[in-house]
Motif scaffolding. Structure first.
Motif, PDB file in Angstrom:
ATOM      1  N   GLY A 120      29.258  -5.200   1.188  1.00  0.00           N
ATOM      2  CA  GLY A 120      30.680  -5.604   0.763  1.00  0.00           C
ATOM      3  C   GLY A 120      31.079  -4.640  -0.364  1.00  0.00           C
ATOM      4  N   GLY A 121      30.488  -3.647  -0.374  1.00  0.00           N
ATOM      5  CA  GLY A 121      30.887  -2.567  -1.417  1.00  0.00           C
ATOM      6  C   GLY A 121      30.741  -3.023  -2.715  1.00  0.00           C
ATOM      7  N   LYS A 122      30.310  -4.023  -3.294  1.00  0.00           N
ATOM      8  CA  LYS A 122      29.923  -4.369  -4.611  1.00  0.00           C
ATOM      9  C   LYS A 122      29.051  -3.225  -5.516  1.00  0.00           C
ATOM     10  N   ARG A 123      29.542  -2.715  -6.477  1.00  0.00           N
ATOM     11  CA  ARG A 123      28.522  -1.738  -7.039  1.00  0.00           C
ATOM     12  C   ARG A 123      27.721  -2.595  -8.225  1.00  0.00           C
ATOM     13  N   GLU A 124      26.634  -2.113  -8.312  1.00  0.00           N
ATOM     14  CA  GLU A 124      25.487  -2.771  -9.200  1.00  0.00           C
ATOM     15  C   GLU A 124      25.239  -1.404  -9.976  1.00  0.00           C
ATOM     16  N   GLY A 125      25.153  -1.604 -11.398  1.00  0.00           N
ATOM     17  CA  GLY A 125      24.969  -0.587 -12.291  1.00  0.00           C
ATOM     18  C   GLY A 125      23.421  -0.596 -12.559  1.00  0.00           C
ATOM     19  N   MET A 126      22.774   0.581 -12.642  1.00  0.00           N
ATOM     20  CA  MET A 126      21.482   0.712 -13.027  1.00  0.00           C
ATOM     21  C   MET A 126      21.139   1.337 -14.279  1.00  0.00           C
ATOM     22  N   SER A 127      20.800   2.601 -14.270  1.00  0.00           N
ATOM     23  CA  SER A 127      20.372   3.359 -15.565  1.00  0.00           C
ATOM     24  C   SER A 127      21.394   3.553 -16.558  1.00  0.00           C
ATOM     25  N   SER A 128      22.722   3.166 -16.229  1.00  0.00           N
ATOM     26  CA  SER A 128      23.878   3.373 -17.110  1.00  0.00           C
ATOM     27  C   SER A 128      23.711   2.365 -18.209  1.00  0.00           C
ATOM     28  N   GLY A 129      22.844   1.375 -18.161  1.00  0.00           N
ATOM     29  CA  GLY A 129      22.616   0.420 -19.284  1.00  0.00           C
ATOM     30  C   GLY A 129      23.376  -0.806 -18.769  1.00  0.00           C
ATOM     31  N   TYR A 130      24.034  -1.034 -17.637  1.00  0.00           N
ATOM     32  CA  TYR A 130      24.605  -2.082 -17.205  1.00  0.00           C
ATOM     33  C   TYR A 130      23.438  -3.009 -16.463  1.00  0.00           C
ATOM     34  N   SER A 131      23.542  -4.278 -16.615  1.00  0.00           N
ATOM     35  CA  SER A 131      22.533  -4.928 -15.776  1.00  0.00           C
ATOM     36  C   SER A 131      22.691  -5.463 -14.509  1.00  0.00           C
ATOM     37  N   LEU A 132      21.825  -5.778 -13.795  1.00  0.00           N
ATOM     38  CA  LEU A 132      21.959  -6.228 -12.395  1.00  0.00           C
ATOM     39  C   LEU A 132      22.785  -7.412 -12.174  1.00  0.00           C
ATOM     40  N   GLY A 133      22.575  -8.255 -13.316  1.00  0.00           N
ATOM     41  CA  GLY A 133      23.122  -9.606 -13.270  1.00  0.00           C
ATOM     42  C   GLY A 133      24.428  -9.500 -14.305  1.00  0.00           C
ATOM     43  N   PRO A 134      24.698 -10.987 -14.648  1.00  0.00           N
ATOM     44  CA  PRO A 134      26.037 -10.740 -15.415  1.00  0.00           C
ATOM     45  C   PRO A 134      25.793 -10.081 -16.962  1.00  0.00           C
ATOM     46  N   GLY A 135      26.905  -9.558 -17.457  1.00  0.00           N
ATOM     47  CA  GLY A 135      26.717  -8.953 -18.615  1.00  0.00           C
ATOM     48  C   GLY A 135      25.927  -7.619 -18.927  1.00  0.00           C
ATOM     49  N   ARG A 136      25.743  -7.104 -20.075  1.00  0.00           N
ATOM     50  CA  ARG A 136      25.264  -5.886 -20.268  1.00  0.00           C
ATOM     51  C   ARG A 136      23.840  -5.679 -20.290  1.00  0.00           C
ATOM     52  N   GLY A 137      23.109  -4.807 -19.950  1.00  0.00           N
ATOM     53  CA  GLY A 137      21.605  -4.476 -19.871  1.00  0.00           C
ATOM     54  C   GLY A 137      21.193  -4.412 -21.188  1.00  0.00           C
ATOM     55  N   ARG A 138      19.846  -4.505 -21.383  1.00  0.00           N
ATOM     56  CA  ARG A 138      18.980  -4.364 -22.625  1.00  0.00           C
ATOM     57  C   ARG A 138      19.348  -2.982 -23.322  1.00  0.00           C
ATOM     58  N   CYS A 139      19.608  -2.033 -22.486  1.00  0.00           N
ATOM     59  CA  CYS A 139      19.770  -0.727 -23.069  1.00  0.00           C
ATOM     60  C   CYS A 139      21.136  -0.213 -23.151  1.00  0.00           C
ATOM     61  N   PHE A 140      21.947  -0.942 -22.915  1.00  0.00           N
ATOM     62  CA  PHE A 140      23.742  -0.628 -23.000  1.00  0.00           C
ATOM     63  C   PHE A 140      23.927   0.114 -23.993  1.00  0.00           C
ATOM     64  N   GLU A 141      23.472  -0.614 -25.307  1.00  0.00           N
ATOM     65  CA  GLU A 141      24.283   0.200 -26.488  1.00  0.00           C
ATOM     66  C   GLU A 141      23.635   1.536 -26.940  1.00  0.00           C
ATOM     67  N   VAL A 142      22.278   1.672 -26.477  1.00  0.00           N
ATOM     68  CA  VAL A 142      21.757   2.923 -26.829  1.00  0.00           C
ATOM     69  C   VAL A 142      22.335   4.035 -25.546  1.00  0.00           C
TER      70      VAL A 142
END
Length: 92
Positions: A16-38
């Motif tokens: 369906g073309g939905k993008r998932e962030g990975m190493s950019s600090g974005y989490s696979l789920g809702p919200g920001r990943g644990r490393c987003f601020e870094v």
């Protein structure tokens, strides 16, 4: 030692073309990943600096946040020292 910096963001696409962030600090789920601020600090540094070497500390912090390599090495050092002390009869 040879060091290079990757500044691109890895992404993958689901059906369906939905993008998932990975190493950019974005989490696979809702919200920001644990490393987003870094990641954000590293990314901002890279966008304003002409020399990527100026951002090496931010990059190192980001890699550590992702992989915990320094933390793990230190953990192993402590465990080895504990085992060494225990083998000498100095255990707790």
């Amino acid at each position: 030692t040879h060091t290079h910096t990757h500044t691109h963001t890895h992404t993958r696409t689901e059906k369906g073309g939905k993008r998932e962030g990975m190493s950019s600090g974005y989490s696979l789920g809702p919200g920001r990943g644990r490393c987003f601020e870094v990641w954000d600090k590293f990314s901002k540094c890279m966008s304003k600096e002409d020399d990527p070497r100026a951002c090496v500390d931010y990059r190192d912090d980001y890699v550590e946040c992702l992989h915990h390599q320094k933390e793990y090495r230190r953990f192993l050092e402590v465990k080895r020292e504990e085992a060494k002390q225990n083998s000498r009869g100095h255990g707790r």
